[in-house]
Design a protein around this motif. Structure first.
Motif, PDB file in Angstrom:
ATOM      1  N   GLY A 326       0.848  -1.188   0.000  1.00 22.65           N
ATOM      2  CA  GLY A 326       0.000   0.000   0.000  1.00 22.65           C
ATOM      3  C   GLY A 326       0.882   1.236   0.000  1.00 22.65           C
ATOM      4  N   TRP A 327       0.248   2.424  -0.041  1.00 18.04           N
ATOM      5  CA  TRP A 327       1.043   3.650  -0.007  1.00 18.04           C
ATOM      6  C   TRP A 327       0.252   4.780   0.634  1.00 18.04           C
ATOM      7  CZ3 TRP A 327      -0.047   0.851  -4.457  1.00 18.04           C
ATOM      8  CH2 TRP A 327      -1.084   1.328  -5.267  1.00 18.04           C
ATOM      9  N   ILE A 328       1.004   5.711   1.149  1.00 16.32           N
ATOM     10  CA  ILE A 328       0.452   6.944   1.702  1.00 16.32           C
ATOM     11  C   ILE A 328       1.024   8.091   0.871  1.00 16.32           C
ATOM     12  CG2 ILE A 328       0.393   8.491   3.698  1.00 16.32           C
ATOM     13  CD1 ILE A 328       1.054   6.090   5.476  1.00 16.32           C
ATOM     14  N   VAL A 329       0.176   9.021   0.441  1.00 13.25           N
ATOM     15  CA  VAL A 329       0.675  10.293  -0.081  1.00 13.25           C
ATOM     16  C   VAL A 329       0.560  11.274   1.071  1.00 13.25           C
ATOM     17  CG1 VAL A 329       0.335  12.141  -1.744  1.00 13.25           C
ATOM     18  CG2 VAL A 329      -0.010   9.762  -2.434  1.00 13.25           C
ATOM     19  N   ALA A 330       1.701  11.643   1.647  1.00 11.47           N
ATOM     20  CA  ALA A 330       1.721  12.439   2.866  1.00 11.47           C
ATOM     21  C   ALA A 330       1.783  13.924   2.531  1.00 11.47           C
ATOM     22  CB  ALA A 330       2.927  12.047   3.718  1.00 11.47           C
ATOM     23  N   PRO A 331       1.268  14.790   3.426  1.00 13.72           N
ATOM     24  CA  PRO A 331       1.488  16.223   3.240  1.00 13.72           C
ATOM     25  C   PRO A 331       3.000  16.492   3.205  1.00 13.72           C
ATOM     26  CG  PRO A 331      -0.149  15.848   4.952  1.00 13.72           C
ATOM     27  CD  PRO A 331       0.452  14.504   4.612  1.00 13.72           C
ATOM     28  N   PRO A 332       3.446  17.391   2.321  1.00 18.35           N
ATOM     29  CA  PRO A 332       4.895  17.592   2.163  1.00 18.35           C
ATOM     30  C   PRO A 332       5.611  17.868   3.494  1.00 18.35           C
ATOM     31  CG  PRO A 332       3.679  18.839   0.496  1.00 18.35           C
ATOM     32  CD  PRO A 332       2.659  18.223   1.398  1.00 18.35           C
ATOM     33  N   ALA A 333       4.970  18.646   4.374  1.00 19.13           N
ATOM     34  CA  ALA A 333       5.648  19.011   5.621  1.00 19.13           C
ATOM     35  C   ALA A 333       5.764  17.826   6.578  1.00 19.13           C
ATOM     36  CB  ALA A 333       4.911  20.165   6.305  1.00 19.13           C
ATOM     37  N   LEU A 334       4.982  16.781   6.375  1.00 21.79           N
ATOM     38  CA  LEU A 334       5.014  15.630   7.291  1.00 21.79           C
ATOM     39  C   LEU A 334       5.775  14.432   6.728  1.00 21.79           C
ATOM     40  CD1 LEU A 334       1.328  15.415   8.645  1.00 21.79           C
ATOM     41  CD2 LEU A 334       3.370  16.183   9.876  1.00 21.79           C
TER      42      LEU A 334
ATOM     43  N   THR B  94      -0.736  22.361   7.871  1.00 23.11           N
ATOM     44  CA  THR B  94      -0.461  20.945   8.062  1.00 23.11           C
ATOM     45  C   THR B  94      -0.601  20.618   9.542  1.00 23.11           C
ATOM     46  OG1 THR B  94       1.078  20.972   6.230  1.00 23.11           O
ATOM     47  CG2 THR B  94       1.272  19.156   7.777  1.00 23.11           C
ATOM     48  N   PRO B  95      -1.376  19.572   9.890  1.00 24.27           N
ATOM     49  CA  PRO B  95      -1.502  19.214  11.315  1.00 24.27           C
ATOM     50  C   PRO B  95      -0.154  18.759  11.882  1.00 24.27           C
ATOM     51  CG  PRO B  95      -3.150  18.111   9.956  1.00 24.27           C
ATOM     52  CD  PRO B  95      -2.157  18.709   9.026  1.00 24.27           C
ATOM     53  N   PRO B  96       0.055  18.994  13.172  1.00 29.77           N
ATOM     54  CA  PRO B  96       1.350  18.623  13.777  1.00 29.77           C
ATOM     55  C   PRO B  96       1.404  17.149  14.164  1.00 29.77           C
ATOM     56  CG  PRO B  96      -0.058  19.634  15.408  1.00 29.77           C
ATOM     57  CD  PRO B  96      -0.848  19.639  14.124  1.00 29.77           C
TER      58      PRO B  96
END
Lengths: 466, 466
Positions: A326-334, B94-96
């Motif tokens: 599977g995969w996650i597309v994460a927010p860039p900052a996280l 972005t949430p922390p």
């Protein structure tokens, strides 16, 4: 110990090389107390057994490495006594599960029902076995470099790049390869996000009815759950209790699981606004949007708010759940921090399955596979829905994607219908099992393997139960 | 839209079938705004492009499935307008990360150093690539039945049986196939046990110095850590603080990580007695006992107390870490519940890697591989230790297993030595990084890739740093 005693055990039919067969035969004789003292010299043994001296020497070397014999130059190999066993202390009891262990064990027990017409289950006959076998073999024969050991824990660079390109082009996501984290499947993705973004006692909103895998993953991370009610056009943010100030919000905008609705644009906007107000991460499970066969799939929510949304995907539906990919597309900052948490928890995916998937995506074969299964599942889903519409139950709409649909039932019928269908070899899951609040009655039934005969039989049994 | 505009894009060099190539070319033209209105009929397009009509129809069908065109009988395919984008809400922040997310992210960051001589890292050159590729291919071509989807989540029956036989015969474990849970690696095994057996705020004892992966997995589950001091003969139960009433005790009896001691029989008995008193589960990490090359490995602790001990194993050292393949031998009374928790958290391993490993074990090739690497790593480890003994530092004993050894250093030298070795391309990890209490100074260095030249250069740089 006479070598001829082993001769019968070393035959071409045995497993492994002749040396390994001989080694096993001798070791077993030693362990069973049928050999003690010394072994014959390798020359004598080779002669008696009709084997080459190299073979016997290789077997003896294995025995030496195991600590079963001692070898000294010019002397016969000496059989060593078995190592002393530790003194047995008074046997202790088995330690108990923790409270969350008990809760999770209850969530994770497999549904005790047949797998035919079970929801979320693709058809093995549509898995491109030979294609995958070849791609795997190609992947396995490549040197892996940094990815061989503990580097590239969040996925092969080639797969992260291929997924980023595909998801941008086909799902309208805003995604760079660094945002893509490859995991052992959607549940592992949910476990990772829950642990990283929330703490014990924090709240999460999940669709009601909704995916029970989200419930168990969030429960494992110690979160409290609050329902986000779903109607015919998807999750309704105005009907949720926002007082719990959720850290996570789980939704399936492309094809609500298990009801099958497509989240409207107005609701999408409202959901993102609400999430921003309480600083929650929206988890968009895009589990089957890749084979959406009716009309056009809306672009992913992630494309509208990449900082607020983590999008999940999986190869389970298009290929095979047991690939555990599977995969996650994460927010860039996280993305960087989530990759580190992923490594700390050990949630990595098999390298060769990753290489094979990258290969299929880049060669266009993955898209061809999606096309193939979309057509088949579309036909099966529409045929199933059409047959169900002839029954005296609330009308079932044609599914627009996925591999399951929900059948609403009149009050008081669910348990009987499930029991009758289970007994007939069908495994739909009661709709009430997807609810955390007030139970809704119905059946969630997969149609990936729905042939005309099976559909007819399913409807017959269901009619009888009504 | 004139068909000849696409002719150049459909060439035998492109990826995928001609239909897929044509589909992509048209889709890209539509997306870039270079096509609107209608497409030519499939007959006209086929003629203009020199393709068969079937090919064009297949491409059009893909476009229809994508929602890019509408097809009506007797009319030219109509290009559909793009779906409206959802209105952009004010972009949210972005949430922390949560507090435990921050802690885990710090634990999981990759060590910023070269990988040569990094501890715990096997040599890729010893991975039997062709053998594995063949076994994988064989596994992938088999029908999987119940294991295809979400059944057999704790491992292929063939692998669980093969591991149970092997571990009973070679490691003296008391184990049935039902006790074996196959996971995506040792860290995932630790995450599973920690979540299932302990709750937030519970205590765990871990060896000091000890495996930092246990620290991060237990931390992720919310446990507090207490040190179990290690000396030259392994973990010393008498020096631990048992007042914390631990739920879990993490030990490496076969070959202490990272110091290399073998836990004595007396200490084993004491440890089990103490664990029984406080009802703790002992986690025996048997990570590299399979290639123990000096003398005879003691049987696993699990064999003495199967109700109190969960034994962990992995294919990382004998084959490849990136296979992400590990296993737990669970106490019989816990195996069913742990399997359910495993499913709830999504900690399953790739099916084809499991099939290939079962194949190698059953055919004797896994044992042959262990034999091969034991010999090589043994030679490299002894050569490395011998070279280190010529330096003015505390004497380094020959390693008896594993792929790393620990070099004790005089006070105040560690940071300088690590910096100098890193700069020279070597990646030992400071011993202090393996401690949760008072830091001990030294270097933990892998020797899996220790050629004579590299050993000489390593010692030269270390001498300079001293």
């Amino acid at each position: 110990m006479e070598p001829y005693a082993f001769a019968a055990l070393v035959t071409p039919e045995g497993e492994g090389t002749r040396a390994v067969q001989l080694y096993r035969a001798i070791l077993s004789a030693i362990r069973l107390g049928r050999a003690a003292g010394a072994l014959p010299s390798s020359r004598a043994a080779a002669e008696a057994l009709g084997l080459s001296r190299n073979t016997v020497n290789a077997a003896y070397e294995l025995l030496r490495a195991e600590g079963a014999i001692a070898v000294a130059p010019g002397a016969a190999p000496r059989i060593l006594p078995p190592p002393p066993l530790p003194p047995s202390p008074a046997p202790g009891p088995t330690p108990p599960l923790s409270a969350r262990g008990h809760q999770l064990a209850a969530e994770g027990r497999p549904w005790p029902a047949p797998t035919l017409f079970a929801p979320g289950r693709p058809d093995e006959a549509l898995f491109p076995r030979d294609l995958w076998a070849l791609a795997l073999r190609r992947a396995a024969r490549q040197p892996q470099g940094a990815a061989f050991a503990y580097g590239e824990f969040s996925g092969l660079p080639s797969l992260r790049a291929a997924l980023a390109r595909r998801l941008a082009a086909d799902r309208g996501m805003r995604v760079s390869p660094e945002q893509v984290l490859v995991t052992p499947g959607a549940k592992a993705s949910l476990t990772l996000l829950a642990v990283a973004l929330a703490g014990p006692g924090d709240a999460a909103l999940i669709e009601e009815p909704g995916y029970n895998g989200a419930r168990s993953a969030f429960g494992g991370a110690g979160l409290g759950l609050s329902p986000l009610p779903v109607d015919g056009v998807g999750a309704d943010p105005d009907r949720a209790d926002w007082g719990c100030s959720p850290r996570l919000i789980y939704v399936t905008p492309a094809n609500q699981y298990p009801l099958g609705a497509r989240l409207t644009l107005a609701r999408r906007a409202a959901l993102l606004a609400r999430a921003a107000e309480c600083g929650a991460l929206v988890i968009e499970d895009d589990y089957d949007s890749e084979f959406h066969w009716e009309g056009r799939a809306l672009p992913a929510l992630q494309g509208s708010a990449p900082d607020q949304v983590a999008a999940l995907g999986t190869a389970s539906k298009a290929l095979m759940p047991a690939l555990r990919l599977g995969w996650i597309v994460a927010p860039p900052a996280l993305a960087g921090a989530l990759a580190a948490v992923q490594r700390a928890l050990g949630l990595g995916a098999n390298i060769h399955a990753q290489g094979a998937l990258a290969d299929l995506i880049e060669s266009g074969q993955y898209r061809a596979q999606l096309h193939r299964i979309s057509r088949t599942y579309g036909e099966r889903g529409r045929a199933f829905a059409a047959a169900l519409r002839r029954l005296p139950i609330p009308s079932v709409a044609d599914p627009t994607g996925g591999v399951q649909l929900t059948i609403r039932l009149p009050e008081g019928v669910e348990a009987r219908a499930v029991a009758a269908l289970n007994a007939a070899g069908f495994g739909p899951v009661p709709l009430s099992a997807f609810c955390i609040g007030e139970a809704q009655e119905g059946l969630v039934a997969g149609f990936a393997q729905a042939t005309p005969e099976r559909i007819a039989r399913f409807c017959e049994v269901l009619t009888w139960a009504l």
